[in-house]
Motif scaffolding. Structure first.
Motif, mmCIF file in Angstrom:
data_model
loop_
_atom_site.group_PDB
_atom_site.id
_atom_site.type_symbol
_atom_site.label_atom_id
_atom_site.label_comp_id
_atom_site.label_asym_id
_atom_site.label_seq_id
_atom_site.Cartn_x
_atom_site.Cartn_y
_atom_site.Cartn_z
ATOM 1 N N PHE A 90 0.892 -1.011 -0.152
ATOM 2 C CA PHE A 90 -0.046 -0.209 0.241
ATOM 3 C C PHE A 90 1.053 1.198 -0.045
ATOM 4 C CE2 PHE A 90 -3.555 -2.921 2.036
ATOM 5 C CZ PHE A 90 -4.229 -2.456 0.227
ATOM 6 N N GLY A 91 1.900 1.145 0.183
ATOM 7 C CA GLY A 91 2.729 2.432 -0.152
ATOM 8 C C GLY A 91 2.442 3.514 0.458
ATOM 9 N N ASP A 92 2.367 4.442 -0.479
ATOM 10 C CA ASP A 92 2.022 5.884 0.842
ATOM 11 C C ASP A 92 0.749 5.910 1.096
ATOM 12 O OD1 ASP A 92 4.614 7.098 -0.270
ATOM 13 O OD2 ASP A 92 3.681 7.832 -1.757
ATOM 14 N N LEU A 93 -0.097 4.514 0.507
ATOM 15 C CA LEU A 93 -1.572 5.068 1.725
ATOM 16 C C LEU A 93 -1.004 4.522 3.200
ATOM 17 C CD1 LEU A 93 -3.739 3.475 -0.477
ATOM 18 C CD2 LEU A 93 -3.443 5.814 -0.009
ATOM 19 N N CYS A 94 0.397 4.039 3.650
ATOM 20 C CA CYS A 94 0.385 3.317 4.476
ATOM 21 C C CYS A 94 1.835 3.803 5.156
ATOM 22 C CB CYS A 94 0.617 1.213 4.982
ATOM 23 S SG CYS A 94 0.678 0.648 6.902
ATOM 24 N N LEU A 95 1.720 4.794 6.441
ATOM 25 C CA LEU A 95 3.091 5.625 6.551
ATOM 26 C C LEU A 95 4.018 5.048 8.066
ATOM 27 C CD1 LEU A 95 1.945 9.206 5.285
ATOM 28 C CD2 LEU A 95 3.541 7.584 4.228
ATOM 29 N N GLU A 96 3.142 4.498 8.857
ATOM 30 C CA GLU A 96 2.916 4.292 10.390
ATOM 31 C C GLU A 96 3.339 2.668 9.463
ATOM 32 O OE1 GLU A 96 2.600 5.342 13.204
ATOM 33 O OE2 GLU A 96 0.837 7.002 12.451
ATOM 34 N N PRO A 97 4.749 2.546 10.737
ATOM 35 C CA PRO A 97 4.733 0.880 10.428
ATOM 36 C C PRO A 97 4.061 0.209 11.042
ATOM 37 C CG PRO A 97 6.252 2.276 13.294
ATOM 38 C CD PRO A 97 5.219 3.219 12.098
ATOM 39 N N VAL A 98 4.853 -1.090 11.290
ATOM 40 C CA VAL A 98 3.484 -2.070 11.193
ATOM 41 C C VAL A 98 3.132 -2.207 12.665
ATOM 42 C CG1 VAL A 98 3.223 -4.711 11.219
ATOM 43 C CG2 VAL A 98 4.377 -3.947 9.619
ATOM 44 N N VAL A 99 1.645 -2.608 12.992
ATOM 45 C CA VAL A 99 1.412 -1.929 14.728
ATOM 46 C C VAL A 99 1.842 -3.273 15.488
ATOM 47 C CG1 VAL A 99 -0.261 -2.206 16.366
ATOM 48 C CG2 VAL A 99 -0.199 -0.540 14.471
ATOM 49 N N GLU A 100 2.898 -3.683 16.465
ATOM 50 C CA GLU A 100 2.796 -5.336 17.097
ATOM 51 C C GLU A 100 2.120 -5.309 18.100
ATOM 52 O OE1 GLU A 100 7.207 -6.037 16.771
ATOM 53 O OE2 GLU A 100 7.479 -5.758 14.689
ATOM 54 N N ASN A 101 1.925 -4.029 19.043
ATOM 55 C CA ASN A 101 1.304 -3.631 20.104
ATOM 56 C C ASN A 101 -0.081 -2.790 20.256
ATOM 57 O OD1 ASN A 101 0.277 -3.172 23.207
ATOM 58 N ND2 ASN A 101 2.659 -2.813 23.657
ATOM 59 N N PRO A 102 -1.403 -3.512 19.929
ATOM 60 C CA PRO A 102 -2.302 -3.246 19.771
ATOM 61 C C PRO A 102 -2.538 -1.782 20.500
ATOM 62 C CG PRO A 102 -2.938 -4.732 20.289
ATOM 63 C CD PRO A 102 -1.544 -5.160 20.465
ATOM 64 N N GLU A 103 -2.399 -1.916 22.181
ATOM 65 C CA GLU A 103 -2.725 -1.315 23.019
ATOM 66 C C GLU A 103 -1.667 0.513 23.296
ATOM 67 O OE1 GLU A 103 -2.826 -3.254 26.472
ATOM 68 O OE2 GLU A 103 -4.262 -4.443 26.209
ATOM 69 N N VAL A 104 -0.157 0.233 22.372
ATOM 70 C CA VAL A 104 0.314 1.894 22.275
ATOM 71 C C VAL A 104 0.790 2.532 21.529
ATOM 72 C CG1 VAL A 104 1.339 0.827 24.638
ATOM 73 C CG2 VAL A 104 2.207 0.334 22.274
ATOM 74 N N ASP A 105 0.025 2.189 19.936
ATOM 75 C CA ASP A 105 0.312 2.780 18.508
ATOM 76 C C ASP A 105 -0.551 3.307 18.466
ATOM 77 O OD1 ASP A 105 1.766 -0.519 18.790
ATOM 78 O OD2 ASP A 105 3.112 1.650 17.126
ATOM 79 N N THR A 106 -0.131 4.379 17.581
ATOM 80 C CA THR A 106 -0.969 5.466 17.063
ATOM 81 C C THR A 106 -1.720 5.133 15.978
ATOM 82 O OG1 THR A 106 0.451 7.130 16.822
ATOM 83 C CG2 THR A 106 -1.055 6.895 19.291
ATOM 84 N N PHE A 107 -2.652 6.188 15.389
ATOM 85 C CA PHE A 107 -2.709 6.230 13.882
ATOM 86 C C PHE A 107 -2.537 7.744 13.630
ATOM 87 C CE2 PHE A 107 -5.093 4.272 11.069
ATOM 88 C CZ PHE A 107 -5.380 3.978 9.482
ATOM 89 N N ALA A 108 -2.001 8.108 13.694
ATOM 90 C CA ALA A 108 -1.081 9.402 13.210
ATOM 91 C C ALA A 108 -1.545 10.023 11.382
ATOM 92 C CB ALA A 108 -0.912 10.192 13.795
ATOM 93 N N LYS A 109 -1.108 9.347 10.857
ATOM 94 C CA LYS A 109 -0.232 9.349 9.019
ATOM 95 C C LYS A 109 -0.635 8.204 8.566
ATOM 96 C CE LYS A 109 3.729 9.637 10.422
ATOM 97 N NZ LYS A 109 5.704 8.876 11.378
ATOM 98 N N GLY A 110 -1.369 8.952 7.333
ATOM 99 C CA GLY A 110 -1.381 7.767 6.383
ATOM 100 C C GLY A 110 -2.946 7.135 6.436
ATOM 101 N N ARG A 111 -3.559 6.083 5.274
ATOM 102 C CA ARG A 111 -4.458 6.342 5.603
ATOM 103 C C ARG A 111 -4.987 5.034 6.168
ATOM 104 N NH1 ARG A 111 -7.635 8.857 1.425
ATOM 105 N NH2 ARG A 111 -9.346 7.864 1.922
ATOM 106 N N ILE A 112 -4.157 4.072 5.972
ATOM 107 C CA ILE A 112 -3.773 2.334 6.493
ATOM 108 C C ILE A 112 -3.021 2.241 7.476
ATOM 109 C CG2 ILE A 112 -3.862 -0.021 5.847
ATOM 110 C CD1 ILE A 112 -4.278 1.106 2.596
#
Length: 228
Positions: A90-112
């Protein structure tokens, strides 16, 4: 913002080898869905598929009395491999690193936002449920190679019936309350318990049917089981 979460079964990404054709079609569908409305975002949590089964099978044959945590850690590494492939797709649509801990990561950049497995004791379905709750998804869509949840195992009971709707109590009666690495269940029992507690709505559907997935995402009539 319109947020939905997909639990993308590893059997779709890598049923034996990587299914390049499926991933191309999945990419086209998701890209179109996001282009139609700039407010839309997606969380995609990816399972382990064939790499998990292959390496867990090897570990079972190599190590006598191997424990479930060790097998889960192998499966988790497989989810990370598949998730990194999907993120790259998904390239530029997915700008965050792969989430390995669903309790601490944020979704601030990108669409995916792409997620993988976290820790032993449950499958990637649980990680998807935690992320769906954390980011307020309207719906969690569990995509695998089955079109419905059945009233019983259809491979063992020819009278098993497909269910269009069911309660979390019904699902828990069907799948039990414990998780074993490599289990082939319509939804992870630990994820079911979390989803029931947090009043999530989950759709179980066949991920190979991409037209049906399009209907689910667009909240049109679809084939699948709704659990709530």
């Amino acid at each position: 913002m319109s947020m939905k979460t997909l639990s993308l079964g590893g059997s779709l990404v890598a049923p034996d080898a990587v299914d390049v054709e499926f991933l191309q079609q999945f990419h086209a569908l998701v890209t179109q869905y996001l282009e139609e409305d700039s407010a839309r975002k997606l969380i995609i949590v990816v399972g382990g598929g064939a790499p998990a089964r292959l390496y867990q099978g090897a570990a079972r044959s190599l190590v006598k009395d191997i424990d479930n945590d060790a097998l889960d850690w192998i499966g988790i590494q497989a989810t990370k491999l598949n998730a990194q492939l999907v993120k790259t797709l998904f390239g530029d649509l997915c700008l965050e690193p792969v989430v390995e801990n669903p309790e601490v990561d944020t979704f601030a950049k990108g669409r995916i936002l792409v997620g993988a497995g976290w820790k032993p004791g449950f499958s990637s379905d649980y990680d998807a449920a935690v992320l769906a709750h954390r980011f307020g998804s309207e719906r969690l869509v569990n995509l695998s190679n089955i079109s419905y949840v059945y009233s019983d195992d259809p491979q063992k009971n020819p009278n098993a019936q497909p269910l269009k709707t069911m309660s979390w109590q019904d699902l828990q009666a069907l799948v039990g309350e414990s998780w074993l690495p490599g289990s082939n269940l319509p939804f992870d029992p630990i994820a079911a318990k979390f989803s029931k507690e947090h009043k999530l709505t989950v759709v179980v559907a066949n991920g190979k049917n991409l037209e049906n997935l399009k209907a689910i995402l667009n909240e049109q009539p679809f084939e699948g089981t709704t659990i709530k």
